[in-house]
Design a protein around this motif. Structure first.
Motif, PDB file in Angstrom:
ATOM      1  N   GLY A  79       3.033  -3.260  -5.659  1.00  2.00           N
ATOM      2  CA  GLY A  79       1.867  -2.485  -5.256  1.00  2.00           C
ATOM      3  C   GLY A  79       0.622  -3.341  -5.185  1.00  2.00           C
ATOM      4  N   VAL A  80      -0.534  -2.689  -5.121  1.00  8.52           N
ATOM      5  CA  VAL A  80      -1.818  -3.372  -5.001  1.00  8.52           C
ATOM      6  C   VAL A  80      -2.682  -3.035  -6.215  1.00  8.52           C
ATOM      7  N   GLY A  81      -3.284  -4.047  -6.806  1.00  6.59           N
ATOM      8  CA  GLY A  81      -4.207  -3.830  -7.907  1.00  6.59           C
ATOM      9  C   GLY A  81      -3.500  -3.702  -9.236  1.00  6.59           C
TER      10      GLY A  81
ATOM     11  N   LEU B 261       0.832  -1.209   0.000  1.00  2.45           N
ATOM     12  CA  LEU B 261       0.000   0.000   0.000  1.00  2.45           C
ATOM     13  C   LEU B 261       0.864   1.256   0.000  1.00  2.45           C
ATOM     14  N   LEU B 262       1.995   1.215   0.706  1.00  2.00           N
ATOM     15  CA  LEU B 262       2.905   2.356   0.732  1.00  2.00           C
ATOM     16  C   LEU B 262       3.516   2.587  -0.648  1.00  2.00           C
ATOM     17  N   TRP B 263       3.951   1.500  -1.297  1.00  2.00           N
ATOM     18  CA  TRP B 263       4.482   1.626  -2.648  1.00  2.00           C
ATOM     19  C   TRP B 263       3.421   2.157  -3.610  1.00  2.00           C
ATOM     20  N   THR B 264       2.198   1.688  -3.451  1.00  2.00           N
ATOM     21  CA  THR B 264       1.098   2.151  -4.304  1.00  2.00           C
ATOM     22  C   THR B 264       0.884   3.650  -4.147  1.00  2.00           C
ATOM     23  N   LEU B 265       0.941   4.128  -2.918  1.00  2.00           N
ATOM     24  CA  LEU B 265       0.779   5.556  -2.650  1.00  2.00           C
ATOM     25  C   LEU B 265       1.906   6.366  -3.287  1.00  2.00           C
ATOM     26  N   LEU B 266       3.139   5.889  -3.153  1.00  2.00           N
ATOM     27  CA  LEU B 266       4.281   6.598  -3.724  1.00  2.00           C
ATOM     28  C   LEU B 266       4.193   6.654  -5.247  1.00  2.00           C
ATOM     29  N   ILE B 267       3.803   5.548  -5.863  1.00  2.00           N
ATOM     30  CA  ILE B 267       3.640   5.503  -7.321  1.00  2.00           C
ATOM     31  C   ILE B 267       2.546   6.473  -7.758  1.00  2.00           C
ATOM     32  N   LEU B 268       1.458   6.515  -7.001  1.00  2.00           N
ATOM     33  CA  LEU B 268       0.351   7.408  -7.325  1.00  2.00           C
ATOM     34  C   LEU B 268       0.775   8.872  -7.235  1.00  2.00           C
ATOM     35  N   VAL B 269       1.499   9.212  -6.187  1.00  2.00           N
ATOM     36  CA  VAL B 269       1.964  10.594  -6.009  1.00  2.00           C
ATOM     37  C   VAL B 269       2.878  10.995  -7.165  1.00  2.00           C
ATOM     38  N   LEU B 270       3.770  10.109  -7.573  1.00  2.00           N
ATOM     39  CA  LEU B 270       4.688  10.407  -8.672  1.00  2.00           C
ATOM     40  C   LEU B 270       3.925  10.631  -9.970  1.00  2.00           C
ATOM     41  N   TYR B 271       2.924   9.792 -10.237  1.00  2.00           N
ATOM     42  CA  TYR B 271       2.163   9.932 -11.480  1.00  2.00           C
ATOM     43  C   TYR B 271       1.377  11.244 -11.495  1.00  2.00           C
ATOM     44  N   VAL B 272       0.732  11.558 -10.377  1.00  2.00           N
ATOM     45  CA  VAL B 272      -0.034  12.802 -10.292  1.00  2.00           C
ATOM     46  C   VAL B 272       0.889  14.014 -10.440  1.00  2.00           C
TER      47      VAL B 272
ATOM     48  N   SER C 199      -5.600   0.887 -13.716  1.00  2.00           N
ATOM     49  CA  SER C 199      -6.806   1.238 -12.955  1.00  2.00           C
ATOM     50  C   SER C 199      -6.512   2.324 -11.932  1.00  2.00           C
ATOM     51  N   LEU C 200      -5.358   2.229 -11.274  1.00  2.00           N
ATOM     52  CA  LEU C 200      -4.992   3.212 -10.254  1.00  2.00           C
ATOM     53  C   LEU C 200      -4.872   4.609 -10.852  1.00  2.00           C
ATOM     54  N   PHE C 201      -4.244   4.724 -12.022  1.00  2.00           N
ATOM     55  CA  PHE C 201      -4.046   6.031 -12.641  1.00  2.00           C
ATOM     56  C   PHE C 201      -5.374   6.619 -13.119  1.00  2.00           C
ATOM     57  N   ILE C 202      -6.244   5.768 -13.672  1.00  2.00           N
ATOM     58  CA  ILE C 202      -7.568   6.250 -14.082  1.00  2.00           C
ATOM     59  C   ILE C 202      -8.355   6.733 -12.870  1.00  2.00           C
ATOM     60  N   LEU C 203      -8.326   5.943 -11.795  1.00  2.00           N
ATOM     61  CA  LEU C 203      -9.034   6.305 -10.567  1.00  2.00           C
ATOM     62  C   LEU C 203      -8.542   7.644 -10.030  1.00  2.00           C
ATOM     63  N   ALA C 204      -7.239   7.829  -9.975  1.00  2.00           N
ATOM     64  CA  ALA C 204      -6.679   9.083  -9.452  1.00  2.00           C
ATOM     65  C   ALA C 204      -7.056  10.258 -10.328  1.00  2.00           C
ATOM     66  N   ASN C 205      -6.994  10.070 -11.649  1.00  2.00           N
ATOM     67  CA  ASN C 205      -7.293  11.160 -12.571  1.00  2.00           C
ATOM     68  C   ASN C 205      -8.750  11.598 -12.460  1.00  2.00           C
ATOM     69  N   VAL C 206      -9.668  10.628 -12.424  1.00  2.00           N
ATOM     70  CA  VAL C 206     -11.093  10.969 -12.330  1.00  2.00           C
ATOM     71  C   VAL C 206     -11.411  11.566 -10.959  1.00  2.00           C
ATOM     72  N   ALA C 207     -10.823  11.001  -9.905  1.00  2.00           N
ATOM     73  CA  ALA C 207     -11.047  11.546  -8.557  1.00  2.00           C
ATOM     74  C   ALA C 207     -10.588  12.999  -8.480  1.00  2.00           C
ATOM     75  N   LEU C 208      -9.480  13.317  -9.155  1.00  2.00           N
ATOM     76  CA  LEU C 208      -8.991  14.696  -9.187  1.00  2.00           C
ATOM     77  C   LEU C 208      -9.984  15.606  -9.901  1.00  2.00           C
ATOM     78  N   LEU C 209     -10.571  15.108 -10.995  1.00  2.00           N
ATOM     79  CA  LEU C 209     -11.580  15.893 -11.719  1.00  2.00           C
ATOM     80  C   LEU C 209     -12.808  16.142 -10.850  1.00  2.00           C
ATOM     81  N   VAL C 210     -13.223  15.131 -10.095  1.00  2.00           N
ATOM     82  CA  VAL C 210     -14.374  15.284  -9.201  1.00  2.00           C
ATOM     83  C   VAL C 210     -14.072  16.323  -8.122  1.00  2.00           C
ATOM     84  N   MET C 211     -12.869  16.277  -7.557  1.00  2.00           N
ATOM     85  CA  MET C 211     -12.492  17.246  -6.533  1.00  2.00           C
ATOM     86  C   MET C 211     -12.470  18.664  -7.093  1.00  2.00           C
ATOM     87  N   VAL C 212     -12.002  18.801  -8.328  1.00  2.00           N
ATOM     88  CA  VAL C 212     -11.999  20.120  -8.963  1.00  2.00           C
ATOM     89  C   VAL C 212     -13.421  20.636  -9.135  1.00  2.00           C
TER      90      VAL C 212
END
Length: 466
Positions: A172-174, A32-43, A178-191
């Protein structure tokens, strides 16, 4: 494909960087920690602009959602090359143009090498194509900067591929895609919810605008805002579609099964209404997004060249908004006002989404090994049987064949219909984006449940953890 060609592909794949698998499976917390780090880098990459590139107008929202892309940045291509390369390999194998036996280690290695090579090839091709396409209407970039931008995109594409590989290889997990799509759409929703930036004197995000409207005594201004800005109608539609999608994900047929090896072990084989999940919508959206991208570049080139048919391809108003032409009909209505003013466009878009999603659902089930016959093979290999019936491939396949073809077509039509309608209702993150976000979130929840199940019943986790 001949063994000589596979040998050539394998040799090429040896020169492509690869993430090694961990020597032992990391704990869930570490992954989960690696997944978070990968997500932060991609964003973070999505906030770094390409060299001397200025985006003058937002375009191709479908492409950005499906491929988790941020135009004009290091993630301008998003996961497009990874998805395209993997999909091409799946099509070649699923259609038996290339015959592979995945029970053999050498064939598994050949398939992995083929995916790696295809992905790198598409990274290079799409980077060059995207760079050339930046000379159109949506970007301001000096000609001398194009080679540097192409190199940036190629290197960024390789980094994204490596990040996806890290998750796929067990760090990582999953799934990285899917993780990158989820993060991108979640960011759009937050905006859409909280963006405090003012546009034409009003806050863009619905929450700050709602406060602004309440203080000014004009709360009704937030009900349906112009230009596709987030509104209360969109917020209500977002909540309604999330509840609907969560409900549909839980609708399933439970086929009773028992273990033929371990007496007393029984369970159910779930056949979900959304049997193929969000795959049909991803395929339809990917097809439409690529068509839109090609049409957009063609229209931009025709516009800057002053060609007579430029207005037939795309027409823009003084604000740079698309208002007519072939591209306008390919993209479909983006707001409720557009759908009301042009109901034919709305009906046509929803019909295309529904029909194509249904067709892709049927094709994908056959190509991806999810047909009734393949599902029966999986149950038999896991030494599972349906009570009261012989444990043979034909018998189990006949039983599963009562439901799988029906839910395939019905599920494909439902997700296509939902994606089409939700697009012009102002759903936050986009209709297709919201569909992907909800489905991927549920998949991650199920993955975490399956992680716990594997500690208890490793052999059956693949059957009951679906």
């Amino acid at each position: 494909m001949s063994s000589e060609r596979f040998s050539a592909i394998s040799k090429i794949a040896q020169y492509i960087p690869e993430v090694p698998r961990p020597l032992r499976k990391p704990t869930l917390k570490v992954r989960l920690l690696w997944t978070l780090l990968i997500l932060v880098l991609y964003v973070t990459m999505g906030f770094i602009s390409l060299y001397k590139v200025t985006v003058s107008a937002q375009a191709l929202p479908l492409y950005q959602i499906v491929f988790a892309a941020q135009q004009g940045t290091l993630t301008s291509l998003g996961i497009g090359p990874i998805v395209t390369g993997g999909l091409l390999a799946e099509i070649l194998v699923g259609s038996e143009i290339i015959n592979l036996d995945f029970s053999k280690e050498e064939d598994k290695a050949a398939f992995t090498a083929m995916v790696k090579v295809f992905t790198i090839v598409f990274i290079i091709i799409e980077s060059v194509a995207y760079t050339v396409g930046m000379l159109g209407f949506y970007y301001h970039v000096p000609l001398s900067a194009l080679p540097i931008d192409a190199i940036q995109l190629i290197l960024a594409g390789i980094v994204v591929y490596m990040l996806d590989q890290m998750i796929q290889k067990g760090w990582g997990v999953g799934s990285g895609i899917s993780l990158f799509i989820l993060a991108n759409v979640a960011l759009l929703v937050m905006v859409d919810l909280f963006n405090p930036v003012k546009v034409a004197g009003q806050f863009f995000g619905i929450i700050p605008f709602l406060v602004q409207a309440a203080l000014s005594g004009n709360i009704y201004a937030a009900v349906l805002r112009p230009n596709g800005y987030p509104s209360l109608v969109g917020l209500g539609a977002t909540v309604a579609f999330i509840l609907l999608l969560v409900y549909l994900e839980g609708v399933r047929i439970e086929v009773p099964v028992t273990s033929s090896q371990y007496r007393g072990i029984a369970g159910t084989y779930p056949i979900k209404l959304l049997y193929v999940s969000n795959v049909p919508v991803i395929l339809v959206a990917a097809l439409l997004a690529n068509i839109q991208m090609i049409a957009s570049w063609w229209a931009s080139w025709a516009r800057t060249s002053g060609l007579w048919y430029a207005s037939m391809l795309a027409q823009y108003n003084s604000q740079g908004q698309l208002v007519g032409g072939l591209l306008y009909y390919l993209i479909g209505p983006q707001t409720l006002q557009q759908a009301i003013s042009n109901p034919l466009l709305a009906v046509l878009f929803v019909a295309v989404m529904t029909v194509l999603s249904t067709a892709f659902a049927k094709v994908w089930v056959e190509m991806s090994g999810m047909s009734a016959e393949k599902a029966a093979d999986g149950l038999i290999k896991a030494q599972m049987a349906i009570p009261g019936f012989r444990s043979t491939r034909s018998t189990v396949g006949m039983m599963l064949g009562r439901w799988i073809p029906v839910v395939t077509l019905l599920g494909g039509a439902l997700v296509g219909l939902i994606a089409g309608i939700s697009q012009f209702l102002g759903v936050f993150g986009g209709g297709i984006g919201l569909l992907l976000m909800v489905d991927i979130s549920i998949q991650y929840y199920q993955t975490l449940i399956q992680e716990e199940l594997e500690f208890i019943m490793p052999r059956l986790a693949g059957i009951f953890g679906r």
